[in-house]
Motif scaffolding. Structure first.
Motif, PDB file in Angstrom:
ATOM      1  N   PRO A  68       0.831  -1.209   0.000  1.00 35.84           N
ATOM      2  CA  PRO A  68       0.000   0.000   0.000  1.00 35.84           C
ATOM      3  C   PRO A  68       0.872   1.269   0.000  1.00 35.84           C
ATOM      4  CG  PRO A  68      -0.575  -1.494   1.832  1.00 35.84           C
ATOM      5  CD  PRO A  68       0.679  -2.006   1.243  1.00 35.84           C
ATOM      6  N   ARG A  69       0.366   2.293  -0.722  1.00 38.18           N
ATOM      7  CA  ARG A  69       1.160   3.526  -0.857  1.00 38.18           C
ATOM      8  C   ARG A  69       0.480   4.741  -0.230  1.00 38.18           C
ATOM      9  NH1 ARG A  69       3.579   3.583  -6.863  1.00 38.18           N
ATOM     10  NH2 ARG A  69       1.526   4.359  -7.422  1.00 38.18           N
ATOM     11  N   LEU A  70      -0.778   4.575   0.175  1.00 34.08           N
ATOM     12  CA  LEU A  70      -1.491   5.697   0.809  1.00 34.08           C
ATOM     13  C   LEU A  70      -2.192   5.196   2.063  1.00 34.08           C
ATOM     14  CD1 LEU A  70      -3.311   7.433  -2.197  1.00 34.08           C
ATOM     15  CD2 LEU A  70      -1.367   8.345  -0.930  1.00 34.08           C
ATOM     16  N   PHE A  71      -2.228   6.015   3.098  1.00 32.19           N
ATOM     17  CA  PHE A  71      -2.929   5.641   4.331  1.00 32.19           C
ATOM     18  C   PHE A  71      -3.366   6.912   5.037  1.00 32.19           C
ATOM     19  CE2 PHE A  71      -2.823   4.413   8.917  1.00 32.19           C
ATOM     20  CZ  PHE A  71      -3.830   3.448   8.868  1.00 32.19           C
ATOM     21  N   GLU A  72      -4.656   6.932   5.417  1.00 34.86           N
ATOM     22  CA  GLU A  72      -5.172   8.121   6.103  1.00 34.86           C
ATOM     23  C   GLU A  72      -4.867   8.052   7.591  1.00 34.86           C
ATOM     24  OE1 GLU A  72      -9.133   8.863   4.200  1.00 34.86           O
ATOM     25  OE2 GLU A  72      -9.319  10.169   5.963  1.00 34.86           O
ATOM     26  N   ALA A  80       3.524   7.004   0.210  1.00 42.44           N
ATOM     27  CA  ALA A  80       4.833   6.476  -0.181  1.00 42.44           C
ATOM     28  C   ALA A  80       4.739   6.083  -1.654  1.00 42.44           C
ATOM     29  CB  ALA A  80       5.203   5.273   0.683  1.00 42.44           C
ATOM     30  N   ILE A  81       4.371   7.096  -2.454  1.00 44.47           N
ATOM     31  CA  ILE A  81       4.194   6.856  -3.893  1.00 44.47           C
ATOM     32  C   ILE A  81       5.540   6.468  -4.519  1.00 44.47           C
ATOM     33  CG2 ILE A  81       3.434   7.908  -6.086  1.00 44.47           C
ATOM     34  CD1 ILE A  81       1.123   7.666  -4.061  1.00 44.47           C
ATOM     35  N   VAL A 217       2.121  -0.395   7.903  1.00 45.40           N
ATOM     36  CA  VAL A 217       1.020  -0.313   6.939  1.00 45.40           C
ATOM     37  C   VAL A 217       1.531  -0.125   5.513  1.00 45.40           C
ATOM     38  CG1 VAL A 217      -0.915   1.146   6.227  1.00 45.40           C
ATOM     39  CG2 VAL A 217      -0.637   0.551   8.639  1.00 45.40           C
ATOM     40  N   LEU A 218       2.497   0.775   5.357  1.00 38.78           N
ATOM     41  CA  LEU A 218       2.969   1.096   4.005  1.00 38.78           C
ATOM     42  C   LEU A 218       3.949   0.035   3.503  1.00 38.78           C
ATOM     43  CD1 LEU A 218       3.657   4.930   4.477  1.00 38.78           C
ATOM     44  CD2 LEU A 218       1.732   3.906   3.239  1.00 38.78           C
ATOM     45  N   LEU A 225       4.127  12.423   5.572  1.00 40.57           N
ATOM     46  CA  LEU A 225       2.866  12.907   6.147  1.00 40.57           C
ATOM     47  C   LEU A 225       2.534  14.286   5.586  1.00 40.57           C
ATOM     48  CD1 LEU A 225       0.609  12.342   8.279  1.00 40.57           C
ATOM     49  CD2 LEU A 225       2.041  13.566   9.931  1.00 40.57           C
ATOM     50  N   SER A 226       1.283  14.438   5.167  1.00 38.35           N
ATOM     51  CA  SER A 226       0.820  15.736   4.633  1.00 38.35           C
ATOM     52  C   SER A 226      -0.559  16.022   5.216  1.00 38.35           C
ATOM     53  CB  SER A 226       0.751  15.665   3.106  1.00 38.35           C
ATOM     54  OG  SER A 226      -0.206  14.694   2.704  1.00 38.35           O
TER      55      SER A 226
END
Ligand SMILES: Cc1cc2nc3c(=O)[nH]c(=O)nc-3n(C[C@H](O)[C@H](O)[C@H](O)COP(=O)(O)O)c2cc1C
Length: 311
Positions: A68-72, A80-81, A217-218, A225-226
């Protein structure tokens, strides 16, 4: 806010300059959150914004990190694109013509793994009609120096900025990493090397753990983080950097509302970029612009520069 208030004659003066880059207003979209523009064109009029910063591009196309590359996270987004992108040749051939045709002020975000790669990128973009400026993402590993990020070492930041400046005549904005002890020393290095402006901040190095699976997770373990969670950190850094350099500063980090944007302009930014908020609401940038104009009208500000807190 009416459309007329955005025009030169009726409302406050909205145009700003970042070195040789002239923006009709200070609201831009941040790299990686607006693709190459066309993806958002059914949803908003990009030409009404100050400009957009396209997804970071490299010499060769990149596929990015494993998922996975996105996590809220609470009030934030972890990504982590891995700087996936189409590569410079395909950008010039397939993406730039659309941006030019639609009169979108375009800043091209570049990345590389050596000074030489950044230099080659700058030379390839130089003189291309439709490109208004380069933003140099220095949050990349310098493979020739054991993978230390350009953005964490003032000497490397100086060298990469100087190489890009020498290789092109476009305005150059250096995008700073917040993952440092003293962001001002990196900003000063970029200024001394001839940068026309600095933009900050890029994402904060972060992670999350899935407690059921008992693993990060990633796919990449760490990510950036943004979103609103980082806004107070970004604002503090913009305040500090604006007082450490005399070149223009572009504020980025969690800007979601017009009030957020005004805080950054008051802290000393000449312009701002909207990132994660665009992923939630594509029109966030335009809403921020309209809210900013209303605020300026109500409080009798005549120009963007007047918002800055003088100390
Ligand atoms: C999905 C995603 C992709 C991003 N890709 C890039 C990139 O290619 N180059 C870059 O300099 N910054 C990239 N960023 C960082 C943003 O441009 C911005 O600096 C950061 O997200 C903080 O602003 P925000 O909180 O408004 O999103 C990316 C951010 C996200 C969320």
């Amino acid at each position: 806010m009416t459309k007329e208030n955005l025009s030169k004659d009726n409302g406050p003066k909205l145009d700003v300059k970042i070195g040789g880059l002239r923006l009709k207003n200070p609201v831009m979209l941040a790299s990686g959150t607006c693709g190459y523009g066309e993806e958002l064109s059914d949803l908003i009029d990009l030409s009404a914004l100050g400009g957009i910063v396209v997804k970071g591009i490299s010499l060769e196309a990149r596929t990015g990190n494993k998922p996975p590359r996105l996590f809220e996270t609470p009030c934030g987004l972890l990504n982590a694109i891995g700087l996936e992108n189409v590569g410079v040749q395909s950008f010039l051939k397939e993406k730039l013509p659309w941006l030019k045709k639609n009169q979108v002020t375009t800043v091209v975000n570049i990345l590389g793994n050596s000074i030489d790669e950044y230099e080659q990128m700058a030379a390839l973009l130089d003189g291309q009609s439709g490109i208004d400026a380069i933003e140099v993402n220095i949050s990349c590993p310098n493979v020739k120096k054991g993978g230390v990020l350009f953005g964490t070492d003032p000497k490397a930041a100086f060298e990469v900025t100087r190489a890009v400046k020498r290789a092109c005549s476009l305005p150059v904005i250096v995008k700073l990493s917040p993952n440092v002890t003293d962001i001002c020393e990196i900003a000063i290095a970029a200024e001394e090397a001839g940068a026309d402006g600095v933009s900050l901040i890029n994402t904060l190095l972060a992670m999350a753990i899935d407690i059921e699976k008992r693993r990060p997770v990633l796919g990449n373990v760490f990510g950036g983080l943004s979103g609103p969670a980082i806004k107070p950190v970004a604002l503090r850094m913009v305040w500090q950097v604006s007082r450490a350099v005399s070149i223009p500063v572009v504020g980025i980090g969690g800007i979601t509302t017009y009030e957020d944007a005004i805080e950054f302009l008051m802290a000393g930014a000449s312009a701002i970029q909207v990132g994660t908020a665009t992923l939630v609401k594509p029109a966030a940038g335009l809403d921020i612009l309209h809210g900013l104009v209303d605020f300026m009208l109500q409080n009798n500000y005549q120009s963007i520069g007047e918002l800055k807190i003088q100390d």
